[in-house]
Enzyme design. Structure first.
Site, PDB file in Angstrom:
ATOM      1  N   ASP A 111       1.998   4.164  11.209  1.00  0.00           N
ATOM      2  CA  ASP A 111       2.293   5.534  10.821  1.00  0.00           C
ATOM      3  C   ASP A 111       2.989   6.189  12.006  1.00  0.00           C
ATOM      4  OD1 ASP A 111       1.073   5.388   8.291  1.00  0.00           O
ATOM      5  OD2 ASP A 111      -0.892   5.801   9.162  1.00  0.00           O
ATOM      6  N   ASP A 135      -0.637   8.070  -2.820  1.00  0.00           N
ATOM      7  CA  ASP A 135      -1.720   8.685  -2.065  1.00  0.00           C
ATOM      8  C   ASP A 135      -2.579   9.457  -3.065  1.00  0.00           C
ATOM      9  OD1 ASP A 135      -0.537   7.720   0.251  1.00  0.00           O
ATOM     10  OD2 ASP A 135       0.573   9.574   0.618  1.00  0.00           O
TER      11      ASP A 135
END
Length: 267
Positions: free
Chosen positions: A11, A130
């Site tokens: 990330d 998500d």
């Protein structure tokens, strides 16, 4: 039987690898190129690179870092963040990525999945979802449309977990597959970064809903968690970030444990 995959995730924010808990409170986890080199040496099956604020900030992905990482690793490399068009996909693939991950753009323009699959092949298109558990009524026309259990649903979020979309994650996963997605990268926002284990209910529900591979993400903290996601959860791959970044476990540790417990993994 296909071997299960173990996938570290980078990330990236402002050129650095970061990791938070439930998508907030980010802390530094190192240089993306250096981290990629470690995972390549550890024989990770694949690597995922997500520019986690590109969509929220309305900017393009950091291509220079993508190129540097691609030049470093010799394993399949998936890139996501800030991808808005099929031309963006082409640019990233030319920069060295093997697969493209789309989340926000796919929700806002689902046809991008069709276009990407037609142009580059379904094997290149990963739809990232998500999802967060909600107890509100949800976007269902009738009680029969609600997920089994009836007391809640998994809502899809975009823009790095900042924006709820009123979109049921199970329905969205099915639509993504129908449009040409080759894989689903499924992150539970409820368990992300907690190291308390993957969300097995969510992972199993999506795995049962689609026939394409599901990558479980969010919550790995112990060796047993990987085993549970790949068996009870029905995932074909398990992704982790902070657990690997801070050297609590190595990819080799995970593969050895899985092998000893009867799960087929690559050397």
């Amino acid at each position: 039987m296909l071997a299960k995959r173990i996938i570290p995730c980078l990330d990236v924010h402002a050129g650095r690898v970061v990791k938070g808990v439930q998508f907030v409170n980010l802390r530094d986890a190192g240089d993306p190129v250096e981290q990629a080199q470690v995972y390549d040496r550890e024989r990770a099956d694949e690597l995922v690179f997500l520019d986690i604020t590109a969509s929220h900030e309305g900017r393009d992905i950091m291509l220079n870092i993508v190129r540097r990482v691609a030049d470093t690793v010799f394993i399949p490399f998936t890139v996501g963040g800030g991808i808005r068009t099929v031309d963006d996909m082409r640019i990233i693939l030319r920069a060295g990525a093997d697969k493209i991950s789309v989340n926000t753009a796919a929700v806002e323009n689902p046809h991008i999945i069709n276009e990407g699959a037609e142009r580059f092949g379904t094997q290149c298109i990963v739809v990232a979802i998500d999802a967060k558990w909600e107890t509100s009524a949800g976007p269902f026309d009738s009680a029969q449309d609600r997920p089994e259990g009836g007391d809640g649903w998994w809502q899809t979020y975009t823009h790095g977990g900042r924006k709820p979309r009123g979109l049921d994650a199970l329905k969205w996963a099915k639509e993504a597959e129908a449009r040409g997605a080759g894989e689903i990268l499924l992150t539970s926002m409820d368990t992300d970064g907690t190291q308390n284990g993957y969300n097995l209910d969510l992972t199993r529900a999506v795995s049962d809903a689609v026939s394409i591979p599901v990558i479980a993400s969010g919550g790995a903290g112990r060796l047993e968690h990987f085993h549970a996601a790949l068996t009870e959860g029905g995932a074909q791959a398990a992704l982790a970030a902070s657990l690997f970044h801070y050297r609590q476990l190595s990819v080799g540790d995970v593969k050895e444990y899985l092998r000893e417990h009867g799960v087929l993994v690559r050397p």
